[in-house]
Design a protein around this motif. Structure first.
Motif, PDB file in Angstrom:
ATOM      1  N   GLY A 414      49.885   6.826 -25.340  1.00 28.15           N
ATOM      2  CA  GLY A 414      49.225   7.874 -24.591  1.00 28.15           C
ATOM      3  C   GLY A 414      48.307   7.737 -23.453  1.00 28.15           C
ATOM      4  N   SER A 415      47.298   8.559 -23.252  1.00 25.50           N
ATOM      5  CA  SER A 415      46.436   8.384 -21.950  1.00 25.50           C
ATOM      6  C   SER A 415      45.270   7.361 -22.274  1.00 25.50           C
ATOM      7  CB  SER A 415      45.957   9.837 -21.577  1.00 25.50           C
ATOM      8  OG  SER A 415      45.549  10.332 -22.390  1.00 25.50           O
ATOM      9  N   LYS A 416      44.418   7.216 -21.416  1.00 20.43           N
ATOM     10  CA  LYS A 416      43.124   6.465 -21.367  1.00 20.43           C
ATOM     11  C   LYS A 416      42.098   7.478 -22.082  1.00 20.43           C
ATOM     12  CE  LYS A 416      43.783   2.800 -17.975  1.00 20.43           C
ATOM     13  NZ  LYS A 416      43.242   2.114 -16.916  1.00 20.43           N
ATOM     14  N   GLY A 417      41.262   7.246 -22.493  1.00 15.03           N
ATOM     15  CA  GLY A 417      40.079   7.947 -22.809  1.00 15.03           C
ATOM     16  C   GLY A 417      39.015   8.476 -21.963  1.00 15.03           C
ATOM     17  N   PRO A 418      37.843   9.075 -22.207  1.00 14.42           N
ATOM     18  CA  PRO A 418      37.133   9.423 -21.105  1.00 14.42           C
ATOM     19  C   PRO A 418      36.454   8.343 -20.281  1.00 14.42           C
ATOM     20  CG  PRO A 418      36.354  10.435 -23.082  1.00 14.42           C
ATOM     21  CD  PRO A 418      37.776   9.848 -23.310  1.00 14.42           C
ATOM     22  N   GLY A 419      36.372   7.311 -21.216  1.00 10.49           N
ATOM     23  CA  GLY A 419      35.605   5.907 -20.579  1.00 10.49           C
ATOM     24  C   GLY A 419      36.594   5.137 -19.868  1.00 10.49           C
ATOM     25  N   GLU A 420      37.947   5.576 -19.644  1.00 13.00           N
ATOM     26  CA  GLU A 420      38.981   4.890 -18.616  1.00 13.00           C
ATOM     27  C   GLU A 420      39.082   3.699 -19.529  1.00 13.00           C
ATOM     28  OE1 GLU A 420      39.763   7.923 -16.679  1.00 13.00           O
ATOM     29  OE2 GLU A 420      40.731   5.967 -16.259  1.00 13.00           O
ATOM     30  N   VAL A 421      39.193   3.771 -20.927  1.00 15.62           N
ATOM     31  CA  VAL A 421      39.570   2.408 -21.777  1.00 15.62           C
ATOM     32  C   VAL A 421      40.822   3.092 -22.600  1.00 15.62           C
ATOM     33  CG1 VAL A 421      38.961   0.993 -23.579  1.00 15.62           C
ATOM     34  CG2 VAL A 421      37.469   1.421 -21.616  1.00 15.62           C
ATOM     35  N   HIS A 422      41.782   2.279 -22.820  1.00 15.67           N
ATOM     36  CA  HIS A 422      42.791   2.519 -23.782  1.00 15.67           C
ATOM     37  C   HIS A 422      42.448   2.069 -25.198  1.00 15.67           C
ATOM     38  CE1 HIS A 422      46.540   4.351 -22.389  1.00 15.67           C
ATOM     39  NE2 HIS A 422      46.637   3.424 -21.309  1.00 15.67           N
ATOM     40  N   ARG A 423      42.535   3.185 -26.150  1.00 18.64           N
ATOM     41  CA  ARG A 423      42.161   2.846 -27.387  1.00 18.64           C
ATOM     42  C   ARG A 423      43.582   2.391 -28.453  1.00 18.64           C
ATOM     43  NH1 ARG A 423      40.692   7.165 -30.440  1.00 18.64           N
ATOM     44  NH2 ARG A 423      39.311   5.912 -31.629  1.00 18.64           N
ATOM     45  N   GLN A 424      43.437   1.587 -29.146  1.00 19.76           N
ATOM     46  CA  GLN A 424      44.599   1.008 -29.762  1.00 19.76           C
ATOM     47  C   GLN A 424      45.298   2.026 -30.514  1.00 19.76           C
ATOM     48  OE1 GLN A 424      43.019  -2.852 -30.808  1.00 19.76           O
ATOM     49  NE2 GLN A 424      44.480  -3.854 -29.386  1.00 19.76           N
ATOM     50  N   ASN A 425      46.347   1.910 -30.945  1.00 21.92           N
ATOM     51  CA  ASN A 425      47.164   2.740 -31.824  1.00 21.92           C
ATOM     52  C   ASN A 425      46.350   2.932 -33.365  1.00 21.92           C
ATOM     53  OD1 ASN A 425      49.135   4.005 -30.660  1.00 21.92           O
ATOM     54  ND2 ASN A 425      50.785   3.224 -31.533  1.00 21.92           N
ATOM     55  N   TYR A 426      46.102   1.907 -33.791  1.00 22.82           N
ATOM     56  CA  TYR A 426      45.244   2.072 -35.047  1.00 22.82           C
ATOM     57  C   TYR A 426      44.156   2.844 -35.036  1.00 22.82           C
ATOM     58  CZ  TYR A 426      41.946  -1.932 -34.004  1.00 22.82           C
ATOM     59  OH  TYR A 426      40.940  -2.565 -33.728  1.00 22.82           O
ATOM     60  N   GLU A 427      43.251   2.716 -33.939  1.00 23.02           N
ATOM     61  CA  GLU A 427      42.018   3.392 -33.634  1.00 23.02           C
ATOM     62  C   GLU A 427      42.565   5.088 -33.536  1.00 23.02           C
ATOM     63  OE1 GLU A 427      39.203   1.446 -31.009  1.00 23.02           O
ATOM     64  OE2 GLU A 427      41.003   0.739 -30.370  1.00 23.02           O
ATOM     65  N   LYS A 428      43.607   5.124 -32.806  1.00 24.35           N
ATOM     66  CA  LYS A 428      43.888   6.727 -32.672  1.00 24.35           C
ATOM     67  C   LYS A 428      44.476   7.432 -33.880  1.00 24.35           C
ATOM     68  CE  LYS A 428      44.888   6.385 -27.450  1.00 24.35           C
ATOM     69  NZ  LYS A 428      45.826   6.448 -26.558  1.00 24.35           N
ATOM     70  N   ALA A 429      45.091   6.449 -34.685  1.00 25.40           N
ATOM     71  CA  ALA A 429      45.520   6.949 -36.022  1.00 25.40           C
ATOM     72  C   ALA A 429      44.537   7.474 -36.889  1.00 25.40           C
ATOM     73  CB  ALA A 429      46.787   5.944 -36.443  1.00 25.40           C
ATOM     74  N   HIS A 430      43.482   6.899 -36.787  1.00 27.64           N
ATOM     75  CA  HIS A 430      42.485   6.910 -37.925  1.00 27.64           C
ATOM     76  C   HIS A 430      41.955   8.333 -37.960  1.00 27.64           C
ATOM     77  CE1 HIS A 430      39.288   6.090 -40.780  1.00 27.64           C
ATOM     78  NE2 HIS A 430      38.298   6.576 -39.789  1.00 27.64           N
ATOM     79  N   LYS A 431      41.669   8.964 -38.923  1.00 26.38           N
ATOM     80  CA  LYS A 431      41.125  10.353 -39.179  1.00 26.38           C
ATOM     81  C   LYS A 431      40.010  10.355 -39.894  1.00 26.38           C
ATOM     82  CE  LYS A 431      41.604  14.816 -39.740  1.00 26.38           C
ATOM     83  NZ  LYS A 431      41.067  16.077 -38.394  1.00 26.38           N
ATOM     84  N   CYS A 432      39.828   9.836 -41.078  1.00 30.45           N
ATOM     85  CA  CYS A 432      38.763  10.033 -42.071  1.00 30.45           C
ATOM     86  C   CYS A 432      38.821   8.948 -43.088  1.00 30.45           C
ATOM     87  CB  CYS A 432      38.623  11.376 -42.676  1.00 30.45           C
ATOM     88  SG  CYS A 432      38.269  12.824 -41.852  1.00 30.45           S
ATOM     89  N   GLY A 433      37.805   8.937 -43.931  1.00 34.88           N
ATOM     90  CA  GLY A 433      37.677   7.984 -45.097  1.00 34.88           C
ATOM     91  C   GLY A 433      38.017   8.925 -46.426  1.00 34.88           C
ATOM     92  N   GLY A 434      38.029   8.335 -47.434  1.00 38.23           N
ATOM     93  CA  GLY A 434      38.201   8.785 -48.927  1.00 38.23           C
ATOM     94  C   GLY A 434      37.992   7.821 -49.905  1.00 38.23           C
TER      95      GLY A 434
END
Length: 688
Positions: A414-434
């Motif tokens: 995907g694209s870089k975030g607003p801080g012009e940094v690529h977040r890794q897949n495991y970060e982008k995939a995370h939604k919530c806790g339980g």
């Protein structure tokens, strides 16, 4: 987690609309002052000028009256009195395809409400934001209580739920006056929107932008959504056309979300400009020849659409100037000749004050209506900053809710975030806790559960959500389980006492049982008895994989207060907190939660807190050597900024509901299994 989305573009180009330029055809429907001649034909309409001291006109029926209906919850006496009130007002007509209704107040049945019918007016057909777009019918009780919550009131502009108007009791003094007062701006809007009369002779458009528009263009970036502006942002107003004749006057007004009128532009048309359209986004993407002549433009970006919501922009191109005060006139008011002085103004005032219909054939009318939405940043309930990593023996009850993504956990997709940094897949995939509560069930926040379908992108629908158990490392380890079904608390939304809770039943698997036997996964019991007694300053702990940077309420949630891209930790974080006094949570952000059903929690260390993406995770305490679940991460004011506390749902107050939800999901699973519906798409239920 606190969901956040920046919706607004900085500028908006309103699509080209055909405008009438010649006198209207004689077969237009006429007002009630026009009578058929002996042949039965309707003669050409001419303006009947009132005398200078004209009395308040009798209200003739508008050619397109406002259609209303009576709600079934009204009693016979109320129906009789409302029918009489409607009969006295020709601009209101009961009948097919109504858009408004009268109803008895669900909490005070002697009082009357007037409200748009859901789905029958443009603003109630579809919400601006999908999270506030309530599909299908709603009961009167649901509509009445919807705006009791702070988010619903704040983001009223983004939802499609009707907002009611209170009229008081039918038998109390002044009901008719209150009704007329409520109807007046509503009917003025209805009348003004009825002025538009399309023709193909001229194409014209009005552009709202942060920089001046060039002929043939409205300079909105492709990254912005046409038809939107930031609420509160200074704007230029420019009117463009495909042709012009003479030196007309240009008047632009906006019907605001509260139905009041805001003048945007009133000027003589500028000198003709024959510049062609240059490259870039055209005013009308579907037109082969977009408007290329600038008729008028504001001298500076002084126009501001202050309140978020839907604005109807009406553009008049006329031979005579229009006094903006004309548009303040309301149905039934006196005919003010000091305001309505020119022939065109007299016609407009006659229309607005007396509900007249039809156009006088002596005028050249160019009237177009376009819609723009002024939007603001959306933040949604949820919020570990300055936490420390857990070891792999801690928090084995912790669950992760995440979406499947293509590629490995460390890939940069995907694209870089607003801080012009690529977040890794495991970060982008995370939604919530339980929290794993045993027997194949996970307890989390209701707002963490995505929609099942509709317009939601497939990659973030419920069937793509997974539950990871058995690890404190979300980049590797543990097992991801599919969801069989979900139970929502009946007050999880649209309620003045919100219970932000959901129970997830995992698709049955022998793997989970083996992990429990091996101690890789452990259930966490809800605190009861003495363990559930939580005096102020009780030590508690929150765990999660949420963002690790402090942020301010209302800012871009992908950036921390330093402007750096927010990152998710790979290893589960923990943070020790304390129970705060209830009154510390008496702020607007938390007013829609019951204090008896929630916990107010603060950090004794400044700059430490749960954060976005920690939502739904567990708040625990240790009591007599055993750790118990006492709360669920729910809401906050930014993250770790200032001394604001955070709010958690109080687990023990919902212990019986959780038990009922588990029983219901087990029962429904057996039914689905017998019907061969299990192992397909997740089922969703609301469990009392």
């Amino acid at each position: 987690m606190r969901k956040y989305q920046r919706l607004a573009g900085l500028i908006a180009c309103l699509l080209a609309i055909a405008l009438p330029v010649a006198s209207m055809a004689q077969d237009l429907e006429t007002g009630p002052v026009v009578q058929p001649d002996e042949s039965g034909d309707i003669p050409v309409v001419t303006l009947v000028e009132p005398p200078e001291s004209a009395p308040a006109p009798v209200r003739p029926p508008h050619r397109d009256p406002l259609r209303v209906r009576l709600h079934p919850n009204l009693d016979d006496g109320q129906i009789t009195m409302l029918e009489a009130a409607i009969a006295e007002r020709p601009e209101l007509v009961p009948g097919p395809n109504p858009t408004y209704e009268f109803a008895a107040n669900p909490e005070s049945p002697e009082d009357i409400l007037l409200l748009p019918i859901k789905g029958m007016t443009p603003e109630t057909q579809q919400g601006y934001d999908k999270r506030f777009d309530i599909e299908g019918a709603m009961s009167l009780e649901q509509i009445y209580t919807y705006y009791d919550s702070y988010p619903a009131r704040r983001y009223r502009w983004a939802t499609n739920v009707p907002k009611w108007i209170g009229l008081g009791s039918l038998t109390s003094e002044g009901f008719g006056q209150r009704l007329d007062l409520a109807l007046a701006p509503l009917l003025r809007r209805h009348i003004l929107l009825g002025l538009e009369y399309p023709t193909d002779r001229i194409k014209s458009s009005t552009c709202l932008s942060n920089t001046p528009a060039t002929p043939g263009q409205c300079p909105f970036p492709f990254t912005r959504e046409p038809g939107t502006v930031d609420a509160g942002s200074p704007l230029f107003v420019q009117v463009q056309a495909s042709d012009r004749s003479g030196e007309p006057y240009v008047t632009v007004i906006a019907i605001q979300p509260d139905f009041t009128i805001k003048p945007l532009l009133a000027t003589r048309a500028s000198q003709p400009s024959q510049e062609g359209a240059s490259d870039g986004p055209a005013v009308d993407a579907e037109s082969e020849a977009p408007p290329g002549i600038s008729l008028a433009t504001g001298s500076d970006p002084s126009v501001t659409l202050t309140e978020p919501g839907r604005y109807e922009i009406i553009t008049f191109i006329t031979e005579e100037p229009i006094n903006p005060r004309v548009f303040d006139r309301l149905l039934g008011q006196d005919f003010d000749t000091t305001v309505c002085s020119t022939e065109y103004e007299k016609w407009l005032c006659s229309y607005l004050v007396g509900g007249r219909s039809g156009f006088p054939n002596t005028f050249t009318n160019n009237i177009a209506i376009q819609t723009v939405t002024a939007v603001e940043e959306l933040s949604y309930p949820s919020p570990i900053v300055m936490g420390e990593p857990t070891d792999d023996r801690e928090a084995r009850f912790q669950a992760q809710l995440f979406f499947r993504r293509d590629g490995g956990p460390f890939e940069l997709t995907g694209s870089k975030g607003p801080g012009e940094v690529h977040r890794q897949n495991y970060e982008k995939a995370h939604k919530c806790g339980g929290t794993y509560i045993g027997e194949g069930f996970v307890l989390t926040s209701a707002h963490c559960i995505p929609p099942t379908g509709g317009d939601t992108p497939p990659q973030i629908r419920l069937h793509n959500l997974r539950i990871r158990l058995g690890t404190n490392d979300i980049a590797s380890g543990g097992v991801a389980f599919r969801i069989e079904s979900v139970a929502f608390h009946p007050r999880s939304s649209n309620s003045r006492r919100r219970a932000d809770l959901a129970v997830i039943k995992l698709l049955p698997s022998t793997t989970l049982g083996e992990m429990e036997k091996a101690g890789q996964v452990k259930k966490l019991d809800i605190a009861v008895g003495s363990a559930a007694i939580l005096p102020v300053e009780t030590d508690v702990r929150v765990t999660g994989w949420g963002y690790t940077g402090a942020s301010i309420e209302g800012d871009n949630k992908l950036l921390d207060i330093k402007g750096d891209t927010q990152r998710n930790p790979r290893i589960l974080q923990k943070l020790d907190l304390k129970v705060a006094r209830e009154d510390r949570c008496s702020i607007d952000n938390f007013r829609f939660y019951d204090k008896q059903e929630s916990l107010c929690i603060y950090s004794p260390t400044e700059g430490a807190d749960a954060c976005y993406k920690d939502s739904g995770g567990p708040l625990t305490r240790e009591f007599d050597g055993t750790r118990y679940l006492i709360g669920i991460v729910t809401a906050g004011v930014g993250c770790a900024y200032g001394d604001f506390p955070s709010l958690y749902m109080r687990a023990n107050k919902f212990r019986h509901w959780v038990s009922n939800a588990k029983d219901r999901l087990n029962l429904e699973y057996r039914k689905r299994l017998e019907a061969n519906e299990a192992y397909k798409t997740p089922a969703v239920f609301v469990v009392p």
